[in-house]
Scaffold this motif. Sequence first.
Motif, mmCIF file in Angstrom:
data_model
loop_
_atom_site.group_PDB
_atom_site.id
_atom_site.type_symbol
_atom_site.label_atom_id
_atom_site.label_comp_id
_atom_site.label_asym_id
_atom_site.label_seq_id
_atom_site.Cartn_x
_atom_site.Cartn_y
_atom_site.Cartn_z
ATOM 1 N N LEU A 119 -65.133 58.577 57.450
ATOM 2 C CA LEU A 119 -64.192 58.958 56.380
ATOM 3 C C LEU A 119 -64.862 58.773 55.010
ATOM 4 O O LEU A 119 -65.384 57.694 54.715
ATOM 5 C CB LEU A 119 -62.936 58.085 56.484
ATOM 6 C CG LEU A 119 -61.822 58.321 55.472
ATOM 7 C CD1 LEU A 119 -61.271 59.729 55.562
ATOM 8 C CD2 LEU A 119 -60.685 57.322 55.695
ATOM 9 N N LEU A 120 -64.853 59.811 54.193
ATOM 10 C CA LEU A 120 -65.422 59.719 52.836
ATOM 11 C C LEU A 120 -64.286 59.639 51.823
ATOM 12 O O LEU A 120 -63.456 60.543 51.773
ATOM 13 C CB LEU A 120 -66.253 60.965 52.505
ATOM 14 C CG LEU A 120 -67.361 61.401 53.459
ATOM 15 C CD1 LEU A 120 -67.954 62.727 52.974
ATOM 16 C CD2 LEU A 120 -68.442 60.329 53.545
ATOM 17 N N PRO A 121 -64.233 58.582 51.021
ATOM 18 C CA PRO A 121 -63.151 58.510 50.022
ATOM 19 C C PRO A 121 -63.381 59.506 48.878
ATOM 20 O O PRO A 121 -64.309 59.342 48.086
ATOM 21 C CB PRO A 121 -63.226 57.067 49.502
ATOM 22 C CG PRO A 121 -64.369 56.420 50.209
ATOM 23 C CD PRO A 121 -65.133 57.430 50.970
ATOM 24 N N ALA A 122 -62.546 60.528 48.804
ATOM 25 C CA ALA A 122 -62.717 61.583 47.787
ATOM 26 C C ALA A 122 -62.670 61.003 46.375
ATOM 27 O O ALA A 122 -63.316 61.519 45.459
ATOM 28 C CB ALA A 122 -61.648 62.649 47.953
ATOM 29 N N LEU A 123 -61.906 59.923 46.196
ATOM 30 C CA LEU A 123 -61.777 59.363 44.849
ATOM 31 C C LEU A 123 -63.088 58.764 44.350
ATOM 32 O O LEU A 123 -63.241 58.491 43.164
ATOM 33 C CB LEU A 123 -60.662 58.309 44.808
ATOM 34 C CG LEU A 123 -59.249 58.828 45.078
ATOM 35 C CD1 LEU A 123 -58.230 57.696 45.026
ATOM 36 C CD2 LEU A 123 -58.864 59.920 44.070
ATOM 37 N N ASP A 124 -64.059 58.581 45.249
ATOM 38 C CA ASP A 124 -65.371 58.064 44.836
ATOM 39 C C ASP A 124 -66.303 59.147 44.302
ATOM 40 O O ASP A 124 -67.368 58.844 43.779
ATOM 41 C CB ASP A 124 -66.068 57.344 46.000
ATOM 42 C CG ASP A 124 -65.398 56.018 46.325
ATOM 43 O OD1 ASP A 124 -64.443 55.649 45.610
ATOM 44 O OD2 ASP A 124 -65.824 55.361 47.298
ATOM 45 N N PHE A 125 -65.942 60.428 44.492
ATOM 46 C CA PHE A 125 -66.855 61.471 43.970
ATOM 47 C C PHE A 125 -66.155 62.691 43.359
ATOM 48 O O PHE A 125 -66.769 63.440 42.615
ATOM 49 C CB PHE A 125 -67.861 61.920 45.050
ATOM 50 C CG PHE A 125 -67.216 62.453 46.293
ATOM 51 C CD1 PHE A 125 -66.899 61.614 47.354
ATOM 52 C CD2 PHE A 125 -66.898 63.801 46.398
ATOM 53 C CE1 PHE A 125 -66.287 62.108 48.507
ATOM 54 C CE2 PHE A 125 -66.292 64.304 47.548
ATOM 55 C CZ PHE A 125 -65.982 63.447 48.603
ATOM 56 N N MET A 126 -64.872 62.912 43.661
ATOM 57 C CA MET A 126 -64.193 64.081 43.096
ATOM 58 C C MET A 126 -63.678 63.719 41.702
ATOM 59 O O MET A 126 -62.994 62.707 41.545
ATOM 60 C CB MET A 126 -63.006 64.495 43.979
ATOM 61 C CG MET A 126 -63.394 65.098 45.313
ATOM 62 S SD MET A 126 -64.413 66.592 45.178
ATOM 63 C CE MET A 126 -63.294 67.703 44.354
ATOM 64 N N ARG A 127 -63.999 64.541 40.707
ATOM 65 C CA ARG A 127 -63.561 64.194 39.352
ATOM 66 C C ARG A 127 -63.276 65.429 38.509
ATOM 67 O O ARG A 127 -63.939 66.451 38.644
ATOM 68 C CB ARG A 127 -64.629 63.350 38.658
ATOM 69 C CG ARG A 127 -64.083 62.714 37.382
ATOM 70 C CD ARG A 127 -65.021 61.710 36.811
ATOM 71 N NE ARG A 127 -65.959 62.352 35.897
ATOM 72 C CZ ARG A 127 -66.575 61.699 34.923
ATOM 73 N NH1 ARG A 127 -66.371 60.406 34.755
ATOM 74 N NH2 ARG A 127 -67.412 62.326 34.140
ATOM 75 N N ILE A 143 -71.563 62.650 45.353
ATOM 76 C CA ILE A 143 -71.253 62.760 46.778
ATOM 77 C C ILE A 143 -72.428 62.262 47.635
ATOM 78 O O ILE A 143 -72.223 61.681 48.699
ATOM 79 C CB ILE A 143 -70.817 64.192 47.176
ATOM 80 C CG1 ILE A 143 -70.182 64.167 48.569
ATOM 81 C CG2 ILE A 143 -71.969 65.189 47.090
ATOM 82 C CD1 ILE A 143 -69.457 65.438 48.941
ATOM 83 N N ARG A 144 -73.651 62.427 47.127
ATOM 84 C CA ARG A 144 -74.831 61.984 47.900
ATOM 85 C C ARG A 144 -74.770 60.503 48.253
ATOM 86 O O ARG A 144 -74.825 60.154 49.420
ATOM 87 C CB ARG A 144 -76.120 62.265 47.123
ATOM 88 C CG ARG A 144 -76.331 63.720 46.835
ATOM 89 C CD ARG A 144 -77.265 64.393 47.830
ATOM 90 N NE ARG A 144 -77.034 65.818 47.764
ATOM 91 C CZ ARG A 144 -76.976 66.639 48.799
ATOM 92 N NH1 ARG A 144 -77.146 66.171 50.015
ATOM 93 N NH2 ARG A 144 -76.752 67.909 48.643
ATOM 94 N N THR A 181 -61.118 71.824 46.492
ATOM 95 C CA THR A 181 -61.972 70.684 46.873
ATOM 96 C C THR A 181 -63.063 71.160 47.819
ATOM 97 O O THR A 181 -64.241 70.840 47.657
ATOM 98 C CB THR A 181 -61.150 69.588 47.588
ATOM 99 O OG1 THR A 181 -60.090 69.151 46.751
ATOM 100 C CG2 THR A 181 -62.026 68.400 47.972
ATOM 101 N N ALA A 182 -62.657 71.943 48.829
ATOM 102 C CA ALA A 182 -63.626 72.389 49.830
ATOM 103 C C ALA A 182 -64.735 73.211 49.188
ATOM 104 O O ALA A 182 -65.914 73.033 49.501
ATOM 105 C CB ALA A 182 -62.921 73.208 50.909
ATOM 106 N N SER A 183 -64.376 74.090 48.249
ATOM 107 C CA SER A 183 -65.437 74.916 47.687
ATOM 108 C C SER A 183 -66.300 74.110 46.715
ATOM 109 O O SER A 183 -67.500 74.348 46.611
ATOM 110 C CB SER A 183 -64.887 76.206 47.078
ATOM 111 O OG SER A 183 -64.498 76.030 45.772
ATOM 112 N N LEU A 184 -65.709 73.132 46.039
ATOM 113 C CA LEU A 184 -66.517 72.262 45.166
ATOM 114 C C LEU A 184 -67.506 71.446 45.998
ATOM 115 O O LEU A 184 -68.679 71.322 45.649
ATOM 116 C CB LEU A 184 -65.604 71.331 44.359
ATOM 117 C CG LEU A 184 -64.799 72.006 43.237
ATOM 118 C CD1 LEU A 184 -63.657 71.115 42.778
ATOM 119 C CD2 LEU A 184 -65.712 72.348 42.057
ATOM 120 N N ILE A 185 -67.024 70.902 47.111
ATOM 121 C CA ILE A 185 -67.923 70.117 47.970
ATOM 122 C C ILE A 185 -68.989 71.032 48.571
ATOM 123 O O ILE A 185 -70.172 70.682 48.599
ATOM 124 C CB ILE A 185 -67.129 69.384 49.082
ATOM 125 C CG1 ILE A 185 -66.244 68.300 48.460
ATOM 126 C CG2 ILE A 185 -68.077 68.775 50.114
ATOM 127 C CD1 ILE A 185 -65.417 67.507 49.446
#
Length: 419
Positions: A119-127, A143-144, A181-185
């Motif tokens: 599980l990757l916490p989105a709040l750690d990289f999505m801004r 995200i890296r 989100t998906a396209s940003l990632i």
Amino acid sequence: MKIIADNKKKIVVLSAMSGTTNALVEISELLSKKDKKAAGILIDKLEGSYRDVVNNLYEYADNKEKGDQIIITSFEVIKSSLTGRFTQAAANTIISMGEIISTKLFTLLMEENGHDVKLLPALDFMRIGKDKMADLKFITENIRPVLEEAGDAKYYITQGYICRNASGGVDNLQRGGSDYTASLIGAAIDAEEIQIWTDIDGIHNNDPRYVENTKKISRLSFFEAAELAYFGAKILHPQTIYPARIHNIPVRLKNTLNPSDPGTLITSETSGKGIKAVAAKDGITAIKIRSDRMLMAYGFLESVFKIFAKYKTPIDMISTSEVALSLTIDNSKNIKKILEELDEYGTVAVDYNMTIICIVGDIIGEERGFASKVFHALDGIPIRMISYGGSRFNISILVPDTQKEITLKALSKNLLNHS
Ligand code: ASP
Ligand code: MG
């Protein structure tokens, strides 16, 4: 789960379970109106439905227990807003819980079934930045390390929609934002393909709610898809195409109910000449400003547009004559103030309840005789505005919303060759 566990390494972006974000938005609205009692009732109802979900989702007792624990902790966060002062930050936290819950429950389910998952916490990289726009540079850089810290896995799960804002608080990418989100990632990790899974088999060439025998479009270019996304927002978040286009990553729209269907593929390649689709957007307001001051003057449009910019109201269509300007907006929240200020510039008239009908395709390829085909199709339909030539991929027509269905059908019959 079958769709995901196909042995191909991927990041899976999950949205909240159906109806959850709506319920959380309603709860936060009640709390902002200080109706704690009604909010409390809704919270309990939602928690109850999640307990049922957990009970049916897992096979083993220890996982049912872990699932229950996820629900308890998440709802403690939601309930903490029942006491104390309710702020926008608290509302954002509540609204983010749908994705937090769905991803935790799903990761546990994948584990129960023996899959190699993290599980990757989105709040750690999505801004998002100060301008509320997604900060792709930040996402790419951050995200890296999150992936590295999580360690190697076949499937990574993360939350769609939620992010942090410029001041570090919890925020989101607006409703339906999981696609974005998906396209940003996808852009951040330079993915092979970005897939958006919904419950229809891709983009159709007309609105199936109003027109029979619509057909799925199998290929679209990024530009055509961007024109359509604004209209077919139910299928695709309007901003989804942009990160994919600048990183040249194909986007595929797939159907969870029919996974073997190839869906709609969106790439940088033009997908052939001609008209691909017709779509509509309701709830449009048209504003006409008539002014003699416009005659031979410069700066008139600028002054008018500045008023819309001041109230953060995007303008969609525009059409001008020597002494008048017509434009449309779909957000009429600040319309009263806008009209007050416009009054200074001339005589203003407003039409509510309009619909933009947009025709999308590689229209230049059809140039000769194309306009006459469109006008022929629209025979007898009262047209308020037309916008042609803004892009080679789009013609927009404004009609009263009572004329929407008949217009969609007429265009379908005459331009898409089906009835
Ligand atoms: N859960 C969010 C919403 O309902 C995001 C999404 O579904 O894409 O808007
Ligand atoms: Mg969605």
